[in-house]
Scaffold this motif. Structure first.
Motif, PDB file in Angstrom:
ATOM      1  N   ASP A 163      -2.831  16.713   6.339  1.00  0.00           N
ATOM      2  CA  ASP A 163      -3.526  17.907   5.833  1.00  0.00           C
ATOM      3  C   ASP A 163      -2.605  18.790   4.991  1.00  0.00           C
ATOM      4  N   TRP A 164      -1.343  18.907   5.425  1.00  0.00           N
ATOM      5  CA  TRP A 164      -0.386  19.751   4.701  1.00  0.00           C
ATOM      6  C   TRP A 164      -0.176  19.220   3.279  1.00  0.00           C
ATOM      7  N   GLN A 165      -0.041  17.916   3.154  1.00  0.00           N
ATOM      8  CA  GLN A 165       0.199  17.312   1.839  1.00  0.00           C
ATOM      9  C   GLN A 165      -1.027  17.423   0.926  1.00  0.00           C
ATOM     10  N   ARG A 166      -2.206  17.558   1.511  1.00  0.00           N
ATOM     11  CA  ARG A 166      -3.432  17.664   0.705  1.00  0.00           C
ATOM     12  C   ARG A 166      -3.630  19.057   0.118  1.00  0.00           C
ATOM     13  N   LYS A 167      -2.899  20.045   0.634  1.00  0.00           N
ATOM     14  CA  LYS A 167      -3.049  21.412   0.126  1.00  0.00           C
ATOM     15  C   LYS A 167      -2.572  21.481  -1.325  1.00  0.00           C
ATOM     16  N   SER A 168      -3.029  22.506  -2.013  1.00  0.00           N
ATOM     17  CA  SER A 168      -2.623  22.700  -3.411  1.00  0.00           C
ATOM     18  C   SER A 168      -1.425  23.643  -3.449  1.00  0.00           C
ATOM     19  N   PRO A 169      -0.702  23.666  -4.562  1.00  0.00           N
ATOM     20  CA  PRO A 169       0.414  24.615  -4.697  1.00  0.00           C
ATOM     21  C   PRO A 169      -0.010  26.069  -4.468  1.00  0.00           C
ATOM     22  N   LEU A 170      -1.224  26.417  -4.850  1.00  0.00           N
ATOM     23  CA  LEU A 170      -1.706  27.783  -4.609  1.00  0.00           C
ATOM     24  C   LEU A 170      -1.851  28.055  -3.115  1.00  0.00           C
ATOM     25  N   ASP A 171      -2.266  27.040  -2.347  1.00  0.00           N
ATOM     26  CA  ASP A 171      -2.346  27.188  -0.886  1.00  0.00           C
ATOM     27  C   ASP A 171      -0.951  27.377  -0.309  1.00  0.00           C
ATOM     28  N   TRP A 172       0.003  26.563  -0.759  1.00  0.00           N
ATOM     29  CA  TRP A 172       1.370  26.642  -0.234  1.00  0.00           C
ATOM     30  C   TRP A 172       2.008  27.978  -0.575  1.00  0.00           C
ATOM     31  N   GLU A 173       1.663  28.526  -1.743  1.00  0.00           N
ATOM     32  CA  GLU A 173       2.254  29.790  -2.177  1.00  0.00           C
ATOM     33  C   GLU A 173       1.953  30.922  -1.199  1.00  0.00           C
ATOM     34  N   THR A 174       0.837  30.818  -0.479  1.00  0.00           N
ATOM     35  CA  THR A 174       0.492  31.870   0.484  1.00  0.00           C
ATOM     36  C   THR A 174       1.457  31.918   1.669  1.00  0.00           C
ATOM     37  N   TYR A 175       2.265  30.879   1.844  1.00  0.00           N
ATOM     38  CA  TYR A 175       3.230  30.831   2.944  1.00  0.00           C
ATOM     39  C   TYR A 175       4.605  31.385   2.550  1.00  0.00           C
ATOM     40  N   VAL A 176       4.860  31.513   1.239  1.00  0.00           N
ATOM     41  CA  VAL A 176       6.174  31.940   0.749  1.00  0.00           C
ATOM     42  C   VAL A 176       6.467  33.370   1.213  1.00  0.00           C
ATOM     43  N   ASN A 177       7.724  33.607   1.626  1.00  0.00           N
ATOM     44  CA  ASN A 177       8.208  34.902   2.124  1.00  0.00           C
ATOM     45  C   ASN A 177       7.562  35.300   3.443  1.00  0.00           C
ATOM     46  N   LYS A 178       7.150  34.312   4.230  1.00  0.00           N
ATOM     47  CA  LYS A 178       6.575  34.593   5.548  1.00  0.00           C
ATOM     48  C   LYS A 178       7.344  33.813   6.603  1.00  0.00           C
ATOM     49  N   VAL A 237       6.421  15.863  13.171  1.00  0.00           N
ATOM     50  CA  VAL A 237       6.231  14.665  13.983  1.00  0.00           C
ATOM     51  C   VAL A 237       7.176  14.679  15.175  1.00  0.00           C
ATOM     52  N   GLU A 238       6.766  13.989  16.211  1.00  0.00           N
ATOM     53  CA  GLU A 238       7.519  13.898  17.466  1.00  0.00           C
ATOM     54  C   GLU A 238       7.735  15.268  18.100  1.00  0.00           C
ATOM     55  N   LYS A 239       6.791  16.188  17.853  1.00  0.00           N
ATOM     56  CA  LYS A 239       6.787  17.529  18.454  1.00  0.00           C
ATOM     57  C   LYS A 239       8.027  18.361  18.155  1.00  0.00           C
ATOM     58  N   HIS A 240       8.726  18.056  17.045  1.00  0.00           N
ATOM     59  CA  HIS A 240       9.851  18.895  16.624  1.00  0.00           C
ATOM     60  C   HIS A 240       9.274  20.196  16.077  1.00  0.00           C
ATOM     61  N   GLU A 241       9.888  21.319  16.447  1.00  0.00           N
ATOM     62  CA  GLU A 241       9.434  22.610  15.949  1.00  0.00           C
ATOM     63  C   GLU A 241      10.560  23.299  15.188  1.00  0.00           C
ATOM     64  N   TYR A 242      10.201  23.905  14.074  1.00  0.00           N
ATOM     65  CA  TYR A 242      11.152  24.621  13.237  1.00  0.00           C
ATOM     66  C   TYR A 242      10.583  26.005  12.979  1.00  0.00           C
ATOM     67  N   GLU A 243      11.462  26.992  12.958  1.00  0.00           N
ATOM     68  CA  GLU A 243      11.025  28.349  12.675  1.00  0.00           C
ATOM     69  C   GLU A 243      11.927  28.927  11.600  1.00  0.00           C
ATOM     70  N   GLY A 244      11.336  29.629  10.653  1.00  0.00           N
ATOM     71  CA  GLY A 244      12.126  30.252   9.600  1.00  0.00           C
ATOM     72  C   GLY A 244      11.238  30.880   8.551  1.00  0.00           C
ATOM     73  N   TRP A 245      11.892  31.489   7.581  1.00  0.00           N
ATOM     74  CA  TRP A 245      11.188  32.135   6.470  1.00  0.00           C
ATOM     75  C   TRP A 245      10.993  31.116   5.360  1.00  0.00           C
ATOM     76  N   VAL A 246       9.783  31.001   4.839  1.00  0.00           N
ATOM     77  CA  VAL A 246       9.492  30.017   3.792  1.00  0.00           C
ATOM     78  C   VAL A 246      10.053  30.527   2.468  1.00  0.00           C
TER      79      VAL A 246
END
Length: 167
Positions: free
Chosen positions: A3-18, A25-34
């Motif tokens: 689903d993430w790869q199907r998003k458009s660049p405009l969708d991804w842009e909404t995550y920037v600076n957040k 995969v394999e339940k790895h979790e990452y936290e940080g500012w986009v």
């Protein structure tokens, strides 16, 4: 393709600076500012600021992303902090007067050392050395460009010496 790869660049842009939490995969979790999302691979570039450190960057490959959750909106201070991560240290903001002073000092020094130099461009901001090398603001070795690698290396070396004398 997830689903993430199907998003458009405009969708991804909404995550920037957040601040986000990314489940991969394999339940790895990452936290940080986009910082950004690569539009080709959907890779997320995350910045974290551990205490007493400048900051670090990590990449979560787009094909591994399963879920992205926004934890916090970024304020203008965070946006500036994120922008500074990728900016070279020398790219401090110079005033127009400071850039003019740097250009004139370098031009005078080159002329004193019998190196042919002129100004080019609409505003005369670019220095042209012997017609084969140009130096853009803020007039450091990194701003030199030429197709002749020998001249480029020599002028960059001279410029490095000049800047060390100035300090």
């Amino acid at each position: 393709m997830n689903d993430w790869q199907r998003k458009s660049p405009l969708d991804w842009e909404t995550y920037v600076n957040k601040l986000v939490k990314v489940v991969a995969v394999e339940k790895h979790e990452y936290e940080g500012w986009v910082l950004t999302v690569d539009p080709v691979s959907a890779t997320i570039v995350l910045a974290t600021f551990p205490e007493n450190e400048k900051g670090s960057i990590s990449f979560v490959m787009g094909h591994a992303v399963q879920e992205v959750e926004i934890l916090q909106e970024g304020d203008s201070d965070m946006e500036q902090r994120l922008a500074r991560i990728l900016a070279p240290e020398e790219s401090q903001a110079y005033s127009a007067e400071e850039l003019e002073r740097r250009k004139n000092a370098l031009k005078t020094w080159l002329e004193t050392n019998h190196i042919p130099v002129g100004e080019q461009g609409e505003l005369g901001r670019t220095l042209s050395v012997a017609g084969v090398l140009s130096i853009e603001p803020p007039y450091g070795p990194e701003q030199c460009s030429s197709t002749n690698e020998i001249i480029l290396a020599r002028v960059q070396g001279l410029l490095q010496g000049f800047l060390q004398q100035q300090r």
